[in-house]
Motif scaffolding. Structure first.
Motif, PDB file in Angstrom:
ATOM      1  N   GLY A 147     -10.474   6.034 -46.245  1.00 13.47           N
ATOM      2  CA  GLY A 147      -9.016   5.951 -46.417  1.00 13.47           C
ATOM      3  C   GLY A 147      -8.534   6.842 -47.544  1.00 13.47           C
ATOM      4  O   GLY A 147      -7.545   7.581 -47.411  1.00 13.47           O
ATOM      5  N   TRP A 150      -8.658  10.495 -46.539  1.00 15.72           N
ATOM      6  CA  TRP A 150      -7.604  10.825 -45.571  1.00 15.72           C
ATOM      7  C   TRP A 150      -6.253  10.989 -46.293  1.00 15.72           C
ATOM      8  O   TRP A 150      -5.512  11.931 -46.028  1.00 15.72           O
ATOM      9  N   ILE A 151      -5.961  10.074 -47.189  1.00 16.99           N
ATOM     10  CA  ILE A 151      -4.671  10.107 -47.888  1.00 16.99           C
ATOM     11  C   ILE A 151      -4.563  11.368 -48.746  1.00 16.99           C
ATOM     12  O   ILE A 151      -3.523  12.039 -48.775  1.00 16.99           O
ATOM     13  N   VAL A 249      -0.307   1.119 -47.307  1.00 19.87           N
ATOM     14  CA  VAL A 249      -1.581   0.758 -46.674  1.00 19.87           C
ATOM     15  C   VAL A 249      -1.674  -0.764 -46.643  1.00 19.87           C
ATOM     16  O   VAL A 249      -1.450  -1.435 -47.652  1.00 19.87           O
ATOM     17  N   LYS A 280       3.482   7.898 -44.936  1.00 18.98           N
ATOM     18  CA  LYS A 280       2.418   7.459 -44.028  1.00 18.98           C
ATOM     19  C   LYS A 280       2.324   5.928 -44.013  1.00 18.98           C
ATOM     20  O   LYS A 280       2.474   5.270 -45.053  1.00 18.98           O
ATOM     21  N   LEU A 282      -0.504   3.176 -42.925  1.00 18.44           N
ATOM     22  CA  LEU A 282      -1.923   3.076 -42.560  1.00 18.44           C
ATOM     23  C   LEU A 282      -2.387   1.628 -42.513  1.00 18.44           C
ATOM     24  O   LEU A 282      -2.010   0.814 -43.370  1.00 18.44           O
ATOM     25  N   ASP A 354       0.276   5.468 -38.497  1.00 18.82           N
ATOM     26  CA  ASP A 354      -0.253   6.840 -38.529  1.00 18.82           C
ATOM     27  C   ASP A 354      -1.763   6.882 -38.386  1.00 18.82           C
ATOM     28  O   ASP A 354      -2.312   7.854 -37.874  1.00 18.82           O
ATOM     29  N   GLY A 355      -2.445   5.859 -38.893  1.00 21.04           N
ATOM     30  CA  GLY A 355      -3.898   5.895 -38.805  1.00 21.04           C
ATOM     31  C   GLY A 355      -4.485   4.510 -39.016  1.00 21.04           C
ATOM     32  O   GLY A 355      -3.912   3.679 -39.723  1.00 21.04           O
ATOM     33  N   ILE A 357      -7.788   2.877 -40.471  1.00 22.65           N
ATOM     34  CA  ILE A 357      -8.945   3.229 -41.298  1.00 22.65           C
ATOM     35  C   ILE A 357     -10.039   2.195 -41.059  1.00 22.65           C
ATOM     36  O   ILE A 357      -9.845   1.007 -41.320  1.00 22.65           O
ATOM     37  N   VAL A 362     -11.297   7.338 -39.820  1.00 26.95           N
ATOM     38  CA  VAL A 362      -9.873   7.053 -39.629  1.00 26.95           C
ATOM     39  C   VAL A 362      -9.495   7.466 -38.202  1.00 26.95           C
ATOM     40  O   VAL A 362      -9.707   8.608 -37.811  1.00 26.95           O
ATOM     41  N   GLU A 364      -6.769   8.380 -35.499  1.00 25.77           N
ATOM     42  CA  GLU A 364      -5.372   8.789 -35.331  1.00 25.77           C
ATOM     43  C   GLU A 364      -5.050   8.799 -33.846  1.00 25.77           C
ATOM     44  O   GLU A 364      -5.949   8.782 -33.008  1.00 25.77           O
ATOM     45  N   THR A 388     -12.438  11.607 -39.154  1.00 24.84           N
ATOM     46  CA  THR A 388     -11.204  11.516 -38.375  1.00 24.84           C
ATOM     47  C   THR A 388     -11.560  11.527 -36.900  1.00 24.84           C
ATOM     48  O   THR A 388     -12.232  12.430 -36.423  1.00 24.84           O
TER      49      THR A 388
END
Ligand code: MRU
Length: 392
Positions: A147, A150-151, A249, A280, A282, A354-355, A357, A362, A364, A388
């Motif tokens: 996570g 990704w962020i 998140v 975002k 998440l 958006d994703g 985790i 992650v 998507e 991803t």
């Protein structure tokens, strides 16, 4: 010192009573599945992964301490019945049902083995329950790492160096076997120097944010600020200003096959706010929270809790200057006689996420806006999957 919500050694289980936090750290002994059922129902232990692990370990403790039948079939039936009972404690989080399903097949396999006796079935069960405790911590550490990466890679603030994040409810060490999911992502950002500031929402009506997440953030000395739930929109307007709010998140109680996510009440409104403000959104959860049997959020049963959790507040007395831990009071904060609706969770549609985790990466959406969560379960080698899956 590491925060430990679950203390376990063979034949012994204690849980940190989360109703007494943040002011008092008291552990309750759990001797049986009945004790665990009550602890879960009364929210002394809570959070989707923690509920599953406490239930699994409570039955392990009961099995170790009881006079055991020598007959494998009898021990198996005992385990199956207790697991069915434990699953009735709270309906929305899927982790408990998932753990029960896996533990049932462990007991069944052990009982079916040629020449097995009651002790063999018990030992197979105990080993599987103990493994759940160990795996949850390492899964959470991996969720945190994926996570945070990704962020940092996918947000403007992250690319510039440091991000601020908002989180909801409690998803940390208190809600899991340790480290946490969404709060694990914040912990990971912090430990790599990529976190500027964490914001946690109060999370009415049960205040998991102000009581538990705030407690963990203070405990770990993570720079953080508490807001009430109604302040989130105003906070997000600061995006691009000095706060660099990169995203929100949250954890999950059940992620449906299409990505719709049940989580603590208030999550859905935060997802809408994130969309409006272009930050975002998440969801952080282990694969045990993903339920491919549930096709969409429409099928998720949402637990409704007593109205008094909205109309009453409990805590130690404060006279405006001093906190008196010796006197715990319950205060009424609503008009007498008002009707109350108290759903414990809501469902955030996949389109706002958006994703997702997980411990293996992650996920998507693809170019058509669809999550393909089944890919997470395909091969054993999935633990080595790229961070991803699908998407960009
Ligand atoms: O009612 P609770 O406190 O059990 O609800 C907890 C949540 O909604 C969490 O966000 C979720 O269980 C994930 S915990 C890692």
């Amino acid at each position: 010192m590491v925060l430990q919500a679950i203390k376990y050694s063979r034949g012994q289980l204690q849980i940190l009573d989360q109703l007494k936090l943040p002011h008092s750290e008291e552990y309750d002994h759990i001797y049986s599945s009945t004790d665990a059922w009550h602890a879960i129902k009364e929210m002394r232990t809570r959070g989707a992964p923690a509920i599953a692990i406490v239930a699994a370990l409570a039955l392990a403790v009961e099995l170790v301490n009881m006079k055991l039948s020598p007959i494998a079939e009898e021990v198996k039936v005992f385990i199956l019945e207790k697991l069915d009972y434990l699953v009735t404690s709270r309906p929305t989080a899927v982790n408990l049902a998932d753990a029960a399903r896996k533990l049932k097949s462990t007991a069944e396999e052990a009982a079916n083995k040629e020449g097995s006796d009651g002790e063999d079935v018990r030992e197979a069960y105990v080993a599987a329950a103990q493994k759940m405790l160990v795996d949850d911590v390492s899964d959470n550490e991996n969720i945190g790492r994926h996570g945070a990466d990704w962020i940092v890679k996918n947000t403007e603030a992250g690319k510039k160096g440091q991000v601020s994040m908002l989180t909801h409810c409690n998803t940390g060490s208190l809600a899991t076997a340790g480290y946490g999911t969404a709060l694990g992502v914040i912990r990971s950002l912090h430990s790599s120097g990529a976190l500027k500031h964490a914001f946690c929402s109060e999370t009415r009506p049960y205040n998991q944010g102000s009581r538990l997440t705030a407690f963990e953030l203070v405990h770990d000395q993570i720079p953080a600020t508490l807001i009430t739930d109604s302040m989130a929109a105003a906070l997000l307007q600061l995006k691009g200003s000095s706060e660099n709010i990169a995203g929100i998140v949250v954890g999950a109680d059940r992620v449906a096959a299409n990505g719709d996510t049940a989580n603590k009440i208030g999550t859905y409104s935060l997802a809408i706010l994130a969309k409006h403000h272009g930050v975002k959104f998440l969801v952080a959860a282990p694969r045990t929270t993903i339920d491919l049997e549930t096709k969409s959020g429409k099928e998720i049963v949402i637990e409704e809790r007593p109205g008094k959790e909205v109309t009453l507040i409990k805590g130690p007395r404060h006279d405006g200057v001093t906190l008196d831990l010796g006197v715990v009071e319950t205060v009424s904060i609503a008009a007498n006689g008002i009707a109350v609706w108290n759903p414990a969770f809501d469902v955030t549609p996949a389109e706002l996420i958006d994703g997702i985790i997980t411990e293996v990466g992650v996920v998507e959406k693809d170019s058509d806006g669809v999550f393909h969560l089944d890919g997470l379960f395909k091969a054993d080698g999935v633990r080595d999957a790229p961070s991803t899956v699908g998407g960009i």
